[in-house]
Design a protein around this motif. Structure first.
Motif, PDB file in Angstrom:
ATOM      1  N   GLU A   1     -13.511   8.643   3.457  1.00 12.93           N
ATOM      2  CA  GLU A   1     -12.840   8.130   2.269  1.00 12.93           C
ATOM      3  C   GLU A   1     -11.340   7.999   2.524  1.00 12.93           C
ATOM      4  O   GLU A   1     -10.701   8.933   3.016  1.00 12.93           O
ATOM      5  CB  GLU A   1     -13.074   9.068   1.089  1.00 12.93           C
ATOM      6  N   ILE A   2     -10.805   6.853   2.194  1.00 13.03           N
ATOM      7  CA  ILE A   2      -9.367   6.612   2.320  1.00 13.03           C
ATOM      8  C   ILE A   2      -8.733   6.985   0.988  1.00 13.03           C
ATOM      9  O   ILE A   2      -9.107   6.417  -0.049  1.00 13.03           O
ATOM     10  CB  ILE A   2      -9.077   5.142   2.670  1.00 13.03           C
ATOM     11  N   PRO A   3      -7.805   7.937   0.973  1.00 17.00           N
ATOM     12  CA  PRO A   3      -7.174   8.333  -0.289  1.00 17.00           C
ATOM     13  C   PRO A   3      -6.482   7.138  -0.955  1.00 17.00           C
ATOM     14  O   PRO A   3      -5.971   6.245  -0.279  1.00 17.00           O
ATOM     15  CB  PRO A   3      -6.140   9.387   0.134  1.00 17.00           C
ATOM     16  N   ASP A   4      -6.459   7.146  -2.282  1.00 15.18           N
ATOM     17  CA  ASP A   4      -5.883   6.027  -3.040  1.00 15.18           C
ATOM     18  C   ASP A   4      -4.441   5.734  -2.654  1.00 15.18           C
ATOM     19  O   ASP A   4      -4.053   4.575  -2.529  1.00 15.18           O
ATOM     20  CB  ASP A   4      -5.969   6.299  -4.547  1.00 15.18           C
ATOM     21  N   ASN A   5      -3.641   6.785  -2.444  1.00  9.13           N
ATOM     22  CA  ASN A   5      -2.236   6.551  -2.103  1.00  9.13           C
ATOM     23  C   ASN A   5      -2.098   5.872  -0.740  1.00  9.13           C
ATOM     24  O   ASN A   5      -1.160   5.100  -0.514  1.00  9.13           O
ATOM     25  CB  ASN A   5      -1.427   7.843  -2.147  1.00  9.13           C
ATOM     26  N   GLU A   6      -3.027   6.111   0.173  1.00 10.29           N
ATOM     27  CA  GLU A   6      -3.011   5.442   1.475  1.00 10.29           C
ATOM     28  C   GLU A   6      -3.615   4.043   1.370  1.00 10.29           C
ATOM     29  O   GLU A   6      -3.157   3.112   2.014  1.00 10.29           O
ATOM     30  CB  GLU A   6      -3.772   6.263   2.520  1.00 10.29           C
ATOM     31  N   ALA A   7      -4.656   3.906   0.564  1.00  8.70           N
ATOM     32  CA  ALA A   7      -5.305   2.602   0.386  1.00  8.70           C
ATOM     33  C   ALA A   7      -4.335   1.592  -0.216  1.00  8.70           C
ATOM     34  O   ALA A   7      -4.376   0.406   0.136  1.00  8.70           O
ATOM     35  CB  ALA A   7      -6.540   2.744  -0.504  1.00  8.70           C
ATOM     36  N   ASP A   8      -3.439   2.068  -1.092  1.00 13.08           N
ATOM     37  CA  ASP A   8      -2.452   1.175  -1.703  1.00 13.08           C
ATOM     38  C   ASP A   8      -1.480   0.598  -0.671  1.00 13.08           C
ATOM     39  O   ASP A   8      -0.908  -0.465  -0.882  1.00 13.08           O
ATOM     40  CB  ASP A   8      -1.660   1.909  -2.788  1.00 13.08           C
ATOM     41  N   LYS A   9      -1.295   1.291   0.446  1.00 15.87           N
ATOM     42  CA  LYS A   9      -0.370   0.850   1.487  1.00 15.87           C
ATOM     43  C   LYS A   9      -1.003  -0.149   2.458  1.00 15.87           C
ATOM     44  O   LYS A   9      -0.310  -0.759   3.249  1.00 15.87           O
ATOM     45  CB  LYS A   9       0.133   2.055   2.285  1.00 15.87           C
ATOM     46  N   ILE A  10      -2.319  -0.290   2.412  1.00 12.59           N
ATOM     47  CA  ILE A  10      -3.023  -1.171   3.340  1.00 12.59           C
ATOM     48  C   ILE A  10      -3.093  -2.574   2.760  1.00 12.59           C
ATOM     49  O   ILE A  10      -3.832  -2.824   1.811  1.00 12.59           O
ATOM     50  CB  ILE A  10      -4.433  -0.633   3.649  1.00 12.59           C
TER      51      ILE A  10
END
Length: 133
Positions: free
Chosen positions: A107-116
């Motif tokens: 699972e990619i954390p939401d705060n990291e997913a927002d950066k992708i």
């Protein structure tokens, strides 16, 4: 008897080297070892092995994005931006990230997913993640 035992043990001794993690442990005044978080992290990284190869991750990410319904496969390159180059909106980007989570098994954390927002950013994050499979 003690002399025989001492002579025998002298020849049977095996040299042992301490683990790198505990080579020069620092002790506190009460004698408890003070092992730093970085030492534990280095040791766990060695035990866990290496991360995924970037070229393999790139191939898999490109494949996932090409298979996304709203993407023209001919526009997908490792440098492609999800919105600018591929025409995806923010919800589509979330779906792509979810597909990447499924592909790589973590699972990619939401705060990291927002950066992708590009394929390269996804590759960098996934290739450097210890749980990616």
């Amino acid at each position: 008897m003690a002399a025989v035992r001492g002579a025998l043990l002298k020849h049977l001794r095996v040299n042992a080297t301490p683990l790198p993690l505990l080579r020069y442990p620092k002790t506190t005044p009460n004698g408890i070892f003070n092992i730093t978080f970085n030492a534990i992290r280095r040791f766990s990284d060695e035990v866990m092995g290496s991360f995924l190869d970037k070229s393999e991750v790139t191939d898999r990410v490109v494949s996932v994005v090409k298979n996304f319904q709203k993407v023209d496969p001919s526009k997908v390159t490792p440098d492609a931006h999800f919105q600018k180059d591929l025409g995806l909106d923010s919800l589509d980007t979330v779906e792509v990230v979810m597909a990447l989570e499924e592909e790589f098994g973590f699972e990619i954390p939401d705060n990291e997913a927002d950066k992708i927002s590009t394929i390269n950013q996804a590759v960098e994050f996934i290739a450097s993640h210890p749980q990616a499979k």
